[in-house]
Design a protein around this motif. Structure first.
Motif, PDB file in Angstrom:
ATOM      1  N   HIS A  52      40.063  38.669  40.032  1.00  0.00           N
ATOM      2  CA  HIS A  52      39.303  38.693  38.781  1.00  0.00           C
ATOM      3  C   HIS A  52      40.303  38.963  37.657  1.00  0.00           C
ATOM      4  O   HIS A  52      41.003  39.983  37.657  1.00  0.00           O
ATOM      5  CB  HIS A  52      38.248  39.801  38.811  1.00  0.00           C
ATOM      6  N   ILE A 112      38.744  34.190  39.548  1.00  0.00           N
ATOM      7  CA  ILE A 112      37.473  34.351  38.828  1.00  0.00           C
ATOM      8  C   ILE A 112      37.792  34.818  37.418  1.00  0.00           C
ATOM      9  O   ILE A 112      38.313  35.921  37.216  1.00  0.00           O
ATOM     10  CB  ILE A 112      36.534  35.363  39.520  1.00  0.00           C
ATOM     11  N   GLU A 168      37.072  36.346  33.921  1.00  0.00           N
ATOM     12  CA  GLU A 168      36.135  37.327  33.366  1.00  0.00           C
ATOM     13  C   GLU A 168      36.049  37.174  31.850  1.00  0.00           C
ATOM     14  O   GLU A 168      37.026  36.808  31.195  1.00  0.00           O
ATOM     15  CB  GLU A 168      36.594  38.748  33.698  1.00  0.00           C
ATOM     16  N   LEU A 227      32.710  42.941  37.979  1.00  0.00           N
ATOM     17  CA  LEU A 227      33.882  43.647  37.452  1.00  0.00           C
ATOM     18  C   LEU A 227      33.575  45.125  37.277  1.00  0.00           C
ATOM     19  O   LEU A 227      34.390  45.990  37.647  1.00  0.00           O
ATOM     20  CB  LEU A 227      34.319  43.040  36.116  1.00  0.00           C
TER      21      LEU A 227
END
Length: 231
Positions: free
Chosen positions: A9, A34, A36, A45
């Motif tokens: 992330h 991924i 964010e 998250l």
């Protein structure tokens, strides 16, 4: 566990996310990225990093690791035989960890220079002192003629290079937006040479954020700072 799914992330222009990407790329570890939105942080998250609520976060086989350089060290521990990032020699490992700590203590300085003005900005001019320390101490063993291109006189990119990697592109964008040279090649020849070497490695050069988009993003932040916004 080595072969279990790896997910990262991150945020597209975060140098901290890039640290993890570089480590994964250098070791050839496949992963799912991924993206964010840091303005509206995802539930995942917040669940994965409830303490700091920020990127990067690595998920490996369901295990959560936070903080960029802790993640990089985890990656090196997990896959130690593929492009080792820490030296084998205990003394050189200790040196590497010293400079990792130094970098983490100073990394916010450039952001402070960028997001302040006037007298407030002057407080963070120790940025130049940091660069002088890197030039005279951390890079003193770098000998380009002997193909020692990286921190601590290493022939290959290591963990300290990844730590200081934000200086290779984000610093230049910051200079463009500020209209001020923070790193003169003549004043910092070793540091300038290291930046060129670091940027030329394909695992690094192919994994920088889009330069123009980063410039526009930083320019918008700077304009808000000049209008009185705080960061």
């Amino acid at each position: 566990m080595d072969n279990e799914d790896v997910k990262l992330h991150g945020f597209w222009d975060s140098p901290f996310s890039s640290r993890v990407i570089w480590a994964l790329k250098l070791k050839g570890i496949p992963y799912e990225y991924i993206e964010e939105n840091l303005q509206t942080k995802s539930e995942l998250l917040l669940k994965y990093n409830p303490v700091h609520k920020k990127v990067p976060v690595l998920v490996h086989g369901g295990k959560i690791i936070c903080e960029s350089m802790i993640i990089v060290q985890y990656i090196d521990d997990m896959w130690p035989h593929i492009h080792p990032l820490l030296p084998k020699d205990p003394y050189r490992r200790a040196q590497a960890r010293f400079w990792l700590t130094y970098c983490e203590d100073k990394v916010d300085l450039i952001w402070k220079v960028f997001t302040t003005i006037g007298e407030e900005q002057e407080k963070y001019k120790e940025w130049s002192e940091m660069m002088r320390t890197i030039e005279n101490e951390a890079l003193v063993m770098m000998n380009v003629e002997a193909n020692k291109k990286y921190f601590l006189g290493e022939e290959e990119i290591g963990i300290v290079d990844i730590s200081f990697g934000f200086m290779a592109d984000w610093l230049e964008v910051t200079e463009e937006v500020l209209g001020e040279r923070l790193l003169e090649a003549q004043a910092f020849p070793r540091l300038h040479s290291w930046i060129q070497n670091f940027k030329q490695h394909p695992c690094i050069s192919q994994n920088f954020p889009p330069r123009h988009e980063m410039f526009l993003h930083f320019k918008a932040i700077r304009e808000k700072v000049l209008l009185g916004a705080t960061y």
